[in-house]
Design an enzyme around this catalytic site. Structure first.
Site, short mmCIF file in Angstrom:
data_model
loop_
_atom_site.label_atom_id
_atom_site.label_comp_id
_atom_site.label_asym_id
_atom_site.label_seq_id
_atom_site.Cartn_x
_atom_site.Cartn_y
_atom_site.Cartn_z
N LYS A 175 -2.00 1.48 -3.65
CA LYS A 175 -0.76 1.97 -3.05
C LYS A 175 -0.11 0.84 -2.26
O LYS A 175 -0.63 0.41 -1.24
CB LYS A 175 -1.03 3.14 -2.09
CG LYS A 175 0.27 3.79 -1.64
CD LYS A 175 0.18 4.51 -0.32
CE LYS A 175 0.69 3.73 0.84
NZ LYS A 175 2.12 3.40 0.82
N GLY A 208 2.28 6.58 3.34
CA GLY A 208 0.90 6.36 3.79
C GLY A 208 0.14 7.64 4.07
O GLY A 208 -0.95 7.86 3.52
N PRO A 209 0.69 8.52 4.92
CA PRO A 209 -0.06 9.73 5.27
C PRO A 209 -0.26 10.67 4.07
O PRO A 209 -1.14 11.54 4.11
CB PRO A 209 0.81 10.39 6.34
CG PRO A 209 1.63 9.28 6.91
CD PRO A 209 1.89 8.34 5.76
N VAL A 211 0.00 9.57 0.27
CA VAL A 211 -0.73 8.92 -0.82
C VAL A 211 -1.91 8.08 -0.30
O VAL A 211 -3.04 8.19 -0.81
CB VAL A 211 0.23 8.03 -1.65
CG1 VAL A 211 -0.54 7.22 -2.67
CG2 VAL A 211 1.27 8.89 -2.33
N GLU A 250 -8.34 -5.35 7.11
CA GLU A 250 -7.64 -6.53 7.62
C GLU A 250 -6.47 -6.00 8.44
O GLU A 250 -5.53 -5.43 7.88
CB GLU A 250 -7.12 -7.39 6.45
CG GLU A 250 -8.19 -7.85 5.47
CD GLU A 250 -9.11 -8.93 6.04
OE1 GLU A 250 -8.78 -9.50 7.10
OE2 GLU A 250 -10.15 -9.18 5.42
N CYS A 284 0.52 -11.99 9.26
CA CYS A 284 -0.54 -11.65 10.22
C CYS A 284 -1.11 -12.89 10.91
O CYS A 284 -1.75 -12.78 11.94
CB CYS A 284 -1.65 -10.89 9.49
SG CYS A 284 -2.30 -11.83 8.10
N GLU A 386 1.09 -6.46 19.57
CA GLU A 386 1.63 -7.04 18.33
C GLU A 386 3.10 -6.66 18.16
O GLU A 386 3.45 -5.48 18.19
CB GLU A 386 0.83 -6.54 17.12
CG GLU A 386 1.34 -7.16 15.84
CD GLU A 386 0.51 -6.78 14.61
OE1 GLU A 386 0.04 -5.63 14.54
OE2 GLU A 386 0.37 -7.65 13.73
P1 NAP Z 1 0.74 0.00 8.24
O1 NAP Z 1 1.83 0.84 8.76
O2 NAP Z 1 -0.59 0.14 8.86
O3 NAP Z 1 0.67 0.28 6.68
C1 NAP Z 1 -0.18 -0.43 5.81
C2 NAP Z 1 -0.37 0.40 4.56
O4 NAP Z 1 -1.10 1.57 4.90
C3 NAP Z 1 0.94 0.88 3.94
O5 NAP Z 1 0.83 0.90 2.55
C4 NAP Z 1 1.04 2.28 4.51
O6 NAP Z 1 1.88 3.10 3.77
C5 NAP Z 1 -0.40 2.71 4.45
N1 NAP Z 1 -0.75 3.86 5.29
C6 NAP Z 1 -0.08 4.40 6.34
N2 NAP Z 1 -0.75 5.46 6.83
C7 NAP Z 1 -1.88 5.60 6.08
C8 NAP Z 1 -2.97 6.51 6.10
N3 NAP Z 1 -3.05 7.52 6.99
N4 NAP Z 1 -3.95 6.34 5.20
C9 NAP Z 1 -3.92 5.34 4.32
N5 NAP Z 1 -2.89 4.45 4.23
C10 NAP Z 1 -1.88 4.58 5.11
O7 NAP Z 1 1.12 -1.55 8.32
P2 NAP Z 1 2.50 -2.21 7.93
O8 NAP Z 1 3.51 -1.88 8.99
O9 NAP Z 1 2.81 -1.89 6.51
O10 NAP Z 1 2.13 -3.75 8.00
C11 NAP Z 1 2.15 -4.50 9.16
C12 NAP Z 1 0.76 -4.60 9.76
O11 NAP Z 1 -0.12 -5.19 8.81
C13 NAP Z 1 0.71 -5.51 10.98
O12 NAP Z 1 -0.07 -4.89 11.96
C14 NAP Z 1 0.03 -6.77 10.46
O13 NAP Z 1 -0.66 -7.50 11.44
C15 NAP Z 1 -0.90 -6.19 9.46
N6 NAP Z 1 -1.34 -7.19 8.49
C16 NAP Z 1 -2.60 -7.67 8.61
C17 NAP Z 1 -3.04 -8.65 7.74
C18 NAP Z 1 -4.44 -9.21 7.85
O14 NAP Z 1 -4.88 -9.87 6.91
N7 NAP Z 1 -5.15 -8.98 8.93
C19 NAP Z 1 -2.19 -9.12 6.73
C20 NAP Z 1 -0.90 -8.60 6.66
C21 NAP Z 1 -0.47 -7.63 7.54
P3 NAP Z 1 3.42 3.28 4.24
O15 NAP Z 1 4.05 1.93 4.12
O16 NAP Z 1 3.96 4.25 3.30
O17 NAP Z 1 3.37 3.77 5.66
#
Ligand code: NAP
Length: 482
Positions: A175, A208-209, A211, A250, A284, A386
């Site tokens: 996803k 996210g919530p 799929v 991650e 990140c 962050e």
């Molecule tokens: P996010 O809101 O946590 O979403 C990440 C993914 O998880 C999206 O595909 C999201 O879908 C999905 N998701 C949301 N709720 C979920 C749930 N309850 N169960 C399973 N999946 C769910 O993060 P983001 O805003 O897309 O990305 C930014 C974040 O990613 C930042 O905190 C950044 O630091 C972190 N990041 C970390 C790394 C690393 O390697 N450490 C690399 C890149 C990014 P939706 O988009 O539909 O909500």
């Protein structure tokens, strides 16, 4: 343009019949409609993947490696189109997508094809210490694995998981972020055209919530590799851990860039600008806290601010653009909220932080001038939470001990970069930093063989090279009495 789910090598509409708009964040124009899928579509993907895992898991390693290389070739052949798609969907400069995101996506596939061929991770044999038995250990695919990825480096991060998962013989239910679905969709087509058997690559678009959560909850999906925010990661862990799933998380970050008085200042200024603002600060690994030793603080900050203020913000498709649009208007609102908070917390905005004056249609885009903020207490919210945007806070430190205390003073521990010409200091500081990755006199220089990941609230587990191969497989030991 309507994007569909990939169920193996066939495309499917969402069973709900519901669709969502996908916007270009640089113009706020709708560029596609994507499925608002739900648990029924995830179930269909798992049904497809079950058969895919059976076929792919018993496909010879060389055939798998060759298929991965064809996928890499397919990505390379579409470099310009994929770069344009990624830029339009994400907001990043197309030059960055062409130079980094898309080449790295094909490199991910090729790297894990080669790793598989080396067989060092495949099996090992040894005669037991007692001499009366032969032990051999082989690596087995897990079966069906779930991959969940964020919006900042869409194809780059998806292929970083798809490569090793496929190499080790698993089928995938993936996803992507609903904000950046387009290159994931293209990858589904490229996998099919590259001869990946039906059922192996499954992609379900949606929220996210709905799929993501259904993937994490599904009992037949035995491993979850998740990249995203810390709060979401906590939720994923809470769901998956009681089901004894393999988990790789991650998560979020607040990385420090430490500049010592003995650093090469030209290189350090250039490196800190890159670390702060590449991809609009939406990586990140970006260094969003810049710690500078007191003796050079004023000179360094002046040079740094001049460079940041000169960054060209605008049309992501223009080859001159260095800073594109943030990923969404909602994300820009969040970043602007932190800029207001910074002022309340006593910060002085040295440059940027305003919406640039751009011509239509970019006047409706999520643009923001890169901001540098000084005079904040190191423990304040702006300097420890962050933001994940084009915002860097600068802080002076007196000595090594204070620099380390400041660098380690957040809940996060993903990476840091250290700028010094003193070799002993470089090693000493790297050793004492509470992070998973340190760069010395450089930033984001990647070698795909080394472990990638963080400590504290930045995640659990590592990706890269042998770590990924291990994550996407299970060791099985057989002991034969001789
Ligand atoms: P996010 O809101 O946590 O979403 C990440 C993914 O998880 C999206 O595909 C999201 O879908 C999905 N998701 C949301 N709720 C979920 C749930 N309850 N169960 C399973 N999946 C769910 O993060 P983001 O805003 O897309 O990305 C930014 C974040 O990613 C930042 O905190 C950044 O630091 C972190 N990041 C970390 C790394 C690393 O390697 N450490 C690399 C890149 C990014 P939706 O988009 O539909 O909500």
């Amino acid at each position: 343009m309507r994007v569909l789910n990939w169920l193996g090598n066939t495309q499917a509409e969402p069973t709900s019949g519901l669709w969502m708009d996908d916007l270009n964040p640089a113009t706020s124009q709708v560029i596609a409609q994507i499925p608002r899928s739900d648990a029924n579509d995830v179930q269909a993907a798992v049904d497809s993947a079950r058969e895919g895992a059976r076929i792919w898991g018993s496909t010879p390693a060389q055939v798998r490696a060759d298929t991965l290389r064809r996928i890499a070739d397919g990505i390379d052949m579409e470099l310009n189109d994929l770069a344009r798609l990624e830029s339009t969907d994400q907001g990043k400069p197309v030059s960055l997508a062409r130079a980094i995101d898309i080449p790295r996506a094909s490199a991910n596939m090729r790297f894990f094809a080669s790793a598989l061929e080396q067989e060092v991770h495949q099996s090992s044999k040894h005669v037991s210490a007692r001499g009366a038995a032969l032990n051999y250990t082989s690596r087995k695919p897990i079966g069906v694995v779930g991959l969940i990825t964020p919006w900042n480096l869409p194809l780059y991060l998806l292929t970083w998981k798809v490569g090793p998962a496929l190499a080790m013989g698993n089928a995938i239910v993936a996803k992507p972020s609903e904000l950046t679905p387009l290159t994931a969709d293209a990858l589904g087509r490229i996998c099919k055209e590259s001869g990946l058997p039906a059922g192996v690559f499954n992609l379900v678009h949606g929220l996210g919530p709905e799929v993501g959560q259904a993937i994490v909850e599904h009992p037949e999906i035995k491993a979850i590799s998740f990249t995203g925010g810390t709060a979401t990661g906590r939720r994923v862990a809470a769901t998956a851990a009681p089901m004894f799933k393999k988990l790789n998380l991650e998560l979020g970050c607040k990385n420090a860039t430490l500049v010592f008085e003995d650093a090469d200042l030209d290189e350090a200024v250039a490196g800190a600008v890159m670390a702060g603002f590449s991809n609009q600060g939406e990586i990140c690994l970006c260094g969003s806290r810049l710690l500078v030793q007191a003796g050079i603080y004023e000179d360094f900050v002046q040079r740094y601010v001049e460079r940041v203020a000169a960054l060209r913000v605008g049309d992501p498709a223009s080859p001159d653009t260095q800073v594109g649009a943030l990923n969404s208007l909602a994300h820009r609102d969040k970043v602007e909220g932190y800029l207001r908070l910074a002022v309340e917390e006593g910060g002085q905005i040295l440059c940027g932080g305003k919406r640039p004056d751009l011509p239509a249609p970019f006047d409706r885009g999520a643009f923001l001038q890169p901001a540098v903020i000084a005079d904040l207490p190191i423990g304040c919210r702006t300097a420890t939470e962050e933001i994940f945007g084009p915002v860097v806070t600068v802080h002076p430190f007196s000595d090594e001990e204070q620099a380390l205390e400041m660098a380690n003073g957040t809940q996060y521990g993903l990476s840091a970069s250290v700028w010094t010409q003193d070799l002993k200091r470089a090693h000493r500081v790297s050793e004492a930093l509470d992070v998973g990755m340190v760069w010395v006199n450089t930033w984001l220089l990647r070698d795909l063989r080394v472990p990638f990941g963080g400590v504290k609230n930045s995640g659990v587990g590592r990706e890269g090279g042998a770590w990924s191969m291990r994550f996407y497989s299970e060791d099985k030991n057989v002991c034969v009495l001789l």
